[in-house]
Design a protein around this motif. Structure first.
Motif, mmCIF file in Angstrom:
data_model
loop_
_atom_site.group_PDB
_atom_site.id
_atom_site.type_symbol
_atom_site.label_atom_id
_atom_site.label_comp_id
_atom_site.label_asym_id
_atom_site.label_seq_id
_atom_site.Cartn_x
_atom_site.Cartn_y
_atom_site.Cartn_z
ATOM 1 N N UNK A 173 -33.082 -28.699 5.893
ATOM 2 C CA UNK A 173 -33.324 -30.081 6.340
ATOM 3 C C UNK A 173 -32.012 -30.805 6.621
ATOM 4 N N UNK A 174 -31.010 -30.558 5.781
ATOM 5 C CA UNK A 174 -29.711 -31.183 6.020
ATOM 6 C C UNK A 174 -29.091 -30.694 7.325
ATOM 7 N N UNK A 175 -29.230 -29.413 7.612
ATOM 8 C CA UNK A 175 -28.694 -28.887 8.874
ATOM 9 C C UNK A 175 -29.392 -29.518 10.078
ATOM 10 N N UNK A 176 -30.716 -29.672 10.006
ATOM 11 C CA UNK A 176 -31.448 -30.307 11.106
ATOM 12 C C UNK A 176 -31.008 -31.756 11.284
ATOM 13 N N UNK A 177 -30.829 -32.416 10.168
ATOM 14 C CA UNK A 177 -30.416 -33.825 10.248
ATOM 15 C C UNK A 177 -29.004 -33.972 10.796
ATOM 16 N N UNK A 178 -28.112 -33.044 10.433
ATOM 17 C CA UNK A 178 -26.747 -33.106 10.961
ATOM 18 C C UNK A 178 -26.727 -32.854 12.460
ATOM 19 N N UNK A 179 -27.619 -31.980 12.935
ATOM 20 C CA UNK A 179 -27.674 -31.705 14.370
ATOM 21 C C UNK A 179 -28.101 -32.940 15.154
ATOM 22 N N UNK A 180 -29.192 -33.583 14.678
ATOM 23 C CA UNK A 180 -29.704 -34.771 15.360
ATOM 24 C C UNK A 180 -30.589 -35.551 14.397
ATOM 25 N N UNK A 181 -30.153 -36.763 14.059
ATOM 26 C CA UNK A 181 -30.950 -37.588 13.148
ATOM 27 C C UNK A 181 -32.225 -38.086 13.818
ATOM 28 N N UNK A 182 -32.172 -38.374 15.128
ATOM 29 C CA UNK A 182 -33.364 -38.837 15.846
ATOM 30 C C UNK A 182 -34.414 -37.718 15.933
ATOM 31 N N UNK A 183 -33.955 -36.486 16.181
ATOM 32 C CA UNK A 183 -34.879 -35.357 16.199
ATOM 33 C C UNK A 183 -35.493 -35.138 14.817
ATOM 34 N N UNK A 184 -34.705 -35.297 13.778
ATOM 35 C CA UNK A 184 -35.206 -35.138 12.407
ATOM 36 C C UNK A 184 -36.323 -36.139 12.127
ATOM 37 N N UNK A 185 -36.108 -37.404 12.487
ATOM 38 C CA UNK A 185 -37.118 -38.434 12.239
ATOM 39 C C UNK A 185 -38.382 -38.177 13.059
ATOM 40 N N UNK A 186 -38.218 -37.688 14.286
ATOM 41 C CA UNK A 186 -39.381 -37.405 15.114
ATOM 42 C C UNK A 186 -40.216 -36.264 14.510
ATOM 43 N N UNK A 187 -39.555 -35.198 14.044
ATOM 44 C CA UNK A 187 -40.272 -34.086 13.423
ATOM 45 C C UNK A 187 -40.950 -34.508 12.120
ATOM 46 N N UNK A 188 -40.322 -35.406 11.385
ATOM 47 C CA UNK A 188 -40.900 -35.844 10.112
ATOM 48 C C UNK A 188 -42.086 -36.780 10.331
ATOM 49 N N UNK A 189 -41.946 -37.760 11.243
ATOM 50 C CA UNK A 189 -43.021 -38.731 11.452
ATOM 51 C C UNK A 189 -44.253 -38.095 12.086
ATOM 52 N N UNK A 190 -44.038 -37.149 12.992
ATOM 53 C CA UNK A 190 -45.171 -36.479 13.633
ATOM 54 C C UNK A 190 -45.695 -35.303 12.808
ATOM 55 N N UNK A 191 -45.066 -35.057 11.636
ATOM 56 C CA UNK A 191 -45.492 -34.026 10.689
ATOM 57 C C UNK A 191 -45.518 -32.632 11.320
ATOM 58 N N UNK A 192 -44.547 -32.391 12.197
ATOM 59 C CA UNK A 192 -44.399 -31.054 12.764
ATOM 60 C C UNK A 192 -43.813 -30.107 11.720
ATOM 61 N N UNK A 193 -42.908 -30.646 10.905
ATOM 62 C CA UNK A 193 -42.328 -29.892 9.793
ATOM 63 C C UNK A 193 -42.416 -30.745 8.530
ATOM 64 N N UNK A 194 -42.576 -30.124 7.369
ATOM 65 C CA UNK A 194 -42.650 -30.900 6.111
ATOM 66 C C UNK A 194 -41.269 -31.362 5.658
ATOM 67 N N UNK A 195 -40.730 -32.343 6.333
ATOM 68 C CA UNK A 195 -39.375 -32.816 6.057
ATOM 69 C C UNK A 195 -39.404 -34.003 5.103
ATOM 70 N N UNK A 196 -38.507 -34.044 4.123
ATOM 71 C CA UNK A 196 -38.436 -35.206 3.224
ATOM 72 C C UNK A 196 -37.777 -36.396 3.914
ATOM 73 N N UNK A 197 -37.935 -37.551 3.335
ATOM 74 C CA UNK A 197 -37.333 -38.761 3.897
ATOM 75 C C UNK A 197 -35.825 -38.763 3.659
ATOM 76 N N UNK A 198 -35.152 -39.696 4.324
ATOM 77 C CA UNK A 198 -33.695 -39.800 4.194
ATOM 78 C C UNK A 198 -33.303 -40.116 2.751
ATOM 79 N N UNK A 199 -34.052 -41.016 2.094
ATOM 80 C CA UNK A 199 -33.725 -41.367 0.705
ATOM 81 C C UNK A 199 -33.905 -40.175 -0.231
ATOM 82 N N UNK A 200 -34.925 -39.343 0.040
ATOM 83 C CA UNK A 200 -35.133 -38.145 -0.785
ATOM 84 C C UNK A 200 -33.988 -37.159 -0.615
#
Length: 367
Positions: A173-200
């Motif tokens: 998850x950290x690697x995905x977020x480092x690549x693109x934070x906007x892509x990370x949020x899109x994958x998390x909000x649309x539940x494409x991947x079980x990604x934790x929130x930024x605070x987690x």
């Protein structure tokens, strides 16, 4: 005619008074009997009792009483009856309450027993389903198995709160977020991947170690678990070392209660550089020969460039840690800076000799 009667408590006393009055006076014919009183132990005679009874009865009763004693007797009997009724009601109300309590206790014991049976059955079928599930995903790659396993672990939770993530998944998850934070949020909000929130993610990062510098044992443990399912060819690579200049500055981290921006070479920090503002960063990275995924290993900050003696110790420590994790370093790559050339000389490398014995295996060499 009236006869004064004082201090009369029993029928015998009243009769004595009556006889005395007869002896001393001419007793009228309408006086028949002495008042029997109430014949109740609590109050045997009324306070208004005259002691003698006039001929007011059409037929004299067996136990003659005056009006005051009759009234007091009726009141006492009524009071006693009320007390008996209240006691009976209280006793009758306690019987069903006690029965209900016993019934509730029996139901609670039965419910507890049934819950334990249900839990045992659930655990049994969960183990069976987990074994079959693990067999079915064996054909997937390691990263694919990690994603699928995380999906199923999240599906077991009815609430999004209280979820627990594996350390390997946190690093992905950290690697995905480092690549693109906007892509990370899109994958998390649309539940494409079980990604934790930024605070987690921030909580997990703070939990790993209070310091972000140095070789983190958790990182090498994660690499060791990851390398168990990797072929040897994917675990061979080179160690890349690079150093860069940074802007000087010190800040205070409110979470760790520590200053950020001071020289930090872990156990290799010289005494004369402690509590000194840093201006250089040294980065270690493992790049496999096969596959495109490289792994950042550690970062150190120093004042000016790291000396060759300290750099040599850091390189040996990093190679040993990678070897213990199951990864093999066949080469060390760096630029041609003066301090790097000094390290080459310490290892015995020059223009004619381009390799030296491996610190973990003398039969092998690296350069």
């Amino acid at each position: 005619m009236q006869i004064a009667v004082n201090n009369v408590e029993t029928r015998f006393d009243a009769e004595q008074v009556f006889l005395n009055e007869i002896d001393s006076n001419n007793t009228p014919k309408n006086i028949k009997e002495v008042c029997e009183g109430t014949r109740i132990e609590e109050t045997s005679i009324s306070g208004n009792c005259p002691g003698l009874i006039l001929n007011n009865y059409k037929r004299l009763p067996q136990n003659p009483r005056c009006f005051a004693c009759r009234t007091l007797r009726d009141r006492l009997f009524t009071k006693a009856a009320r007390q008996r009724t209240a006691a009976n009601k209280k006793y009758k109300s306690q019987i069903p309450l006690k029965r209900l309590k016993n019934k509730c206790n029996l139901l609670q014991k039965k419910t507890k027993k049934l819950r334990s049976i249900v839990k045992t059955i659930k655990d049994k079928y969960t183990q069976i389903s987990d074994k079959s599930f693990q067999r079915r995903i064996q054909s997937l790659d390691e990263s694919e198995r990690l994603v699928v396993t995380t999906f199923f672990e999240m599906a077991k939770k009815s609430n999004s709160k209280g979820r627990r993530y594996k350390l390997e998944w946190i690093y992905e998850c950290l690697l995905i977020r480092f690549k693109s934070s906007s892509l990370y949020e899109m994958l998390r909000k649309r539940k494409i991947l079980p990604l934790p929130t930024k605070s987690t993610l921030d909580k997990y990062i703070r939990r790993l170690n209070s310091s972000a510098y140095g070789f983190q044992p958790v990182l090498f443990e994660c690499m060791k678990k990851r390398g168990e399912n990797m072929p040897l060819s994917d675990r061979r690579g080179e160690l890349v070392i690079d150093e860069m200049q940074l802007a000087s500055g010190v800040s205070f981290n409110t979470n760790t209660k520590d200053f950020i921006g001071l020289v930090n070479l872990c156990d290799h920090t010289p005494d004369n550089l402690k509590n000194t503002v840093r201006d250089h960063a040294l980065v270690f990275q493992f790049v496999p020969f096969k596959g495109g995924k490289s792994q950042a290993l550690a970062c150190f900050i120093s004042k000016n460039a790291v000396t060759s003696q300290i750099l040599q110790k850091l390189i040996l420590e990093c190679i040993i840690l990678l070897s213990n994790a199951g990864f093999h370093v066949d080469a060390v790559t760096s630029d041609g800076a003066q301090w790097n050339r000094a390290v080459w000389k310490i290892f015995g490398i020059d223009e004619k000799k381009l390799s030296c014995p491996h610190p973990c295996d003398e039969k092998k060499s690296y350069g």
